[in-house]
Structure formats: C-alpha cells, structure tokens
Write a protein that holds these residues in place. Structure first.
Motif, short mmCIF file in Angstrom:
data_model
loop_
_atom_site.label_atom_id
_atom_site.label_comp_id
_atom_site.label_asym_id
_atom_site.label_seq_id
_atom_site.Cartn_x
_atom_site.Cartn_y
_atom_site.Cartn_z
N ARG A 84 -29.88 -0.82 -2.56
CA ARG A 84 -31.34 -0.95 -2.47
C ARG A 84 -31.81 -2.39 -2.46
O ARG A 84 -32.78 -2.73 -1.80
CB ARG A 84 -32.03 -0.13 -3.55
N VAL B 207 -28.59 2.69 9.27
CA VAL B 207 -28.23 1.69 8.27
C VAL B 207 -26.87 2.12 7.70
O VAL B 207 -26.75 3.26 7.24
CB VAL B 207 -29.28 1.61 7.14
N VAL C 136 -36.02 6.47 3.72
CA VAL C 136 -35.19 5.54 4.50
C VAL C 136 -33.89 5.23 3.76
O VAL C 136 -32.82 5.19 4.35
CB VAL C 136 -35.96 4.26 4.85
N LEU C 137 -34.00 5.05 2.45
CA LEU C 137 -32.81 4.71 1.66
C LEU C 137 -31.74 5.81 1.73
O LEU C 137 -30.56 5.53 1.87
CB LEU C 137 -33.22 4.48 0.20
N VAL D 295 -31.76 6.86 11.05
CA VAL D 295 -31.68 5.68 10.17
C VAL D 295 -30.27 5.10 10.30
O VAL D 295 -29.33 5.54 9.64
CB VAL D 295 -31.97 6.06 8.70
N LEU E 290 -31.02 -4.02 0.92
CA LEU E 290 -31.76 -3.42 2.02
C LEU E 290 -33.19 -3.96 2.17
O LEU E 290 -33.77 -3.88 3.25
CB LEU E 290 -31.84 -1.90 1.85
N ASP F 49 -39.88 4.80 1.27
CA ASP F 49 -38.67 4.02 0.94
C ASP F 49 -37.52 4.94 0.56
O ASP F 49 -36.37 4.70 0.92
CB ASP F 49 -38.96 3.06 -0.23
N ARG G 49 -38.66 1.74 8.13
CA ARG G 49 -39.77 1.91 7.19
C ARG G 49 -41.11 1.78 7.93
O ARG G 49 -42.01 2.59 7.77
CB ARG G 49 -39.62 0.81 6.13
N PHE H 247 -33.55 -1.54 8.16
CA PHE H 247 -34.27 -0.82 7.10
C PHE H 247 -35.78 -1.07 7.24
O PHE H 247 -36.59 -0.15 7.22
CB PHE H 247 -33.78 -1.29 5.72
N ARG I 196 -25.23 2.17 0.84
CA ARG I 196 -26.46 1.38 0.92
C ARG I 196 -26.83 0.83 -0.45
O ARG I 196 -26.72 1.53 -1.44
CB ARG I 196 -27.59 2.26 1.45
#
Ligand SMILES: Nc1ncnc2c1ncn2[C@@H]1O[C@H](COP(=O)(O)OP(=O)(O)OP(=O)(O)O)[C@@H](O)[C@H]1O
Length: 279
Positions: free
Chosen positions: A234, A228, A203-204, A226, A237, A200, A247, A243, A232
């Motif tokens: 959390r 996204v 990806v974040l 990624v 997402l 996580d 993941r 996302f 961002r």
C-alpha cells in the motif's frame, strides 16, 4: 479457458406497493477462477442484489448464474458469504462458530480430529489463533470480521462473496484486514467478489473493478483491469502511476459519468410543487 462463474442477462424486478421496480437489467459478467473482482457503484445501485443473486439468497427474475457448470438456484457452501456485520453466534466461541460451519460441510468426510485441526488452521490463517476460545463480545470488531472470514474460508468455497466486509471498521483496522485478505488470496487463490464503496480498497485488492450504473435498471457501466503486479504494497502504491491512473478512472466513473442525480430531481420536483402551490 471457461469462466468459473457466469452471470448472463441477469435482471431483477421487485414487486413493491407502488408497482414493479426494476433494480437490475441485463447484467453480464464472467469471472475466472482465482480472480478478485470488486463491485463498486453509488448507494442503492444494486450491488447487494447482484451479490445475493450469486449467493442464491435471491432468485433473478431474468437471466441466471452458472457456477462451474451448475445453475445457482439456492444458497450453498461453495458460495460462502461474509457480511458487513460479522453475523457470528454470540453464545459460541470463535472456534465453535467456525466449527459449526465446518461440520455442516465436512461432517461426512473429516474425522473429529481433522475438523478440529481444520478449524484451528483457518483461524490461524486470519491471525486469530490466539483467541480461539473467546466469544464475540470479548473480541474487537476487526477480530469478529476475521472470524467471519475464517468461517467462510473453512467451508472451502469456490467463490467467496463479501458485502462491504470492512465497511464498519476504522481505517487502521481496515488496512490490516485488507492486508490479511491479500495474503490469503495469494496463498489460497480463492475467487473473490467483494462489494466496496472505497475506491482505494477496490484498486488495492482487485484484479478487476466492475463499476455499476445508477438504478433503476442498473447494469455494468465499465470494467477496469487493475494491471498492478502482486504482491502489492500500500505504501509503494501511493505513487505508482498505474495505481493512480486506475484510481482516477474509478473516481471519474463515479463522480463524472454516474454522478448521483437525485438531489437535482428532488429540487426539480420541489420547484414543480412550489409552482403548483403558487398557481
Ligand atoms: N426486496 C426489495 N424490494 C424492493 N426493492 C428492493 C428490494 N431490495 C432492494 N431493493 C431496491 O433495489 C435497489 C438496489 O438495492 P441494493 O441493496 O442492491 O443496492 P446497493 O448498491 O447494494 O446499495 P448500498 O450500497 O446502499 O448497500 C435499491 O433501489 C433498493 O431500494
């Protein structure tokens, strides 16, 4: 556009009492200025070895690393490292720990007052302005990591190298530090390479996730973009389809394509040992 950092055919063989051990083989990676790249892979696959080669703490036995047209051959302030355990000097305050690093880099170009302002500015950037004069044993683990990040950023590195920077922290503190790191990355556009075991987190925070195969002779298995948008959040997402897909892809790589095989090997060798004993 030319990459800021380029790893070309990087290989690493260690001499061990049992002979040579090839930890890395043909690692090729280009990183652009301002990118946030995470390295993920099972324990022992060679992530720290890659990071230490980029840091100049280890010399690759094959291939090499070019940063901004210069070959990396030794450590330098343009590649600041943040380790899992803060590595602050215990007898110095937060301010003095950062000041020490700043003086090494800017002693000839900044005045005393400029150095003081720069140290304070960087500690404020990581929300540590309130604890300038506290020593490491007077602040929490998360706060120590913040000071470590301030110290690294204050050197104005071209690349910030982070080896599991939040690995030793509890989940809540970790989340706060991840948010701070996202803020700093957005504000300064620092190029970051971060090792993590946390899918996580990868990806974040990342623009790209570099997934490494299991060793020996580990290399890059897949690279995931990624896509996204930033900033961002959390919470938002958690249900974001991109996302969730990213993941899933990292989890599939780690737990389907690169499932750890040691227990099976061990079991086989145990079975072989048992069979030998029976014979
Ligand atoms: N100095 C050394 N001498 C011999 N082998 C080494 C040396 N340094 C690392 N290795 C081996 O190289 C491999 C990669 O190690 P490395 O620490 O880079 O892995 P890692 O992916 O960072 O692991 P972890 O996630 O557990 O921190 C491991 O098998 C390790 O035992």
């Amino acid at each position: 556009m030319k990459a800021l950092l380029e790893l070309s055919n990087v290989g690493m063989k260690f001499d061990t009492p049992k002979g040579q051990f090839e930890a890395l083989k043909e690692v090729n990676l280009k990183i652009d200025s301002g990118e946030f790249v995470s390295l993920i892979g099972h324990s022992g696959c060679g992530k720290s070895t890659v990071l230490n080669i980029v840091a100049g703490l280890l010399q690759a036995t094959d291939g090499g690393v070019i940063l901004d047209n210069h070959e990396v051959t030794e450590p330098g302030p343009e590649r600041a490292v943040v380790f899992q355990n803060h590595s602050l000097l215990p007898w110095l305050t937060s301010f003095e720990n950062v000041e020490l690093a700043v003086k090494q880099v800017f002693k000839k170009t900044k005045t005393k007052a400029e150095i003081r302002d720069w140290v304070e500015h960087n500690l404020e950037l990581v929300h540590m302005g309130h604890a300038l004069h506290k020593k490491p044993d007077e602040i929490s683990g998360g706060m120590k990591q913040r000071v470590g990040i301030a110290r690294a950023l204050a050197m104005q590195p071209q690349v910030l190298l982070m080896d599991e920077p939040f690995g030793a922290l509890d989940a809540l503190t970790r989340a706060h530090l991840q948010d701070s790191l996202m803020e700093i990355h957005a504000q300064l556009g620092t190029t970051v390479i971060m090792i993590t075991h946390d899918v996580d987190e990868a990806v974040l925070l990342s623009d790209r996730i570099v997934m490494m195969t299991n060793g020996p002779s580990a290399t890059i298995g897949e690279i995931l973009d990624v896509n996204v948008p930033r900033p961002r959040d959390r919470l938002a997402l958690a249900d974001d389809p991109t996302f969730v897909r990213c993941r899933q892809q990292v989890l599939q790589f780690l737990y389907e394509k690169q499932r750890k095989v040691e227990p099976m090997r061990k079991r086989n060798s145990n079975n072989a040992e048992a069979a030998r004993k029976q014979a």
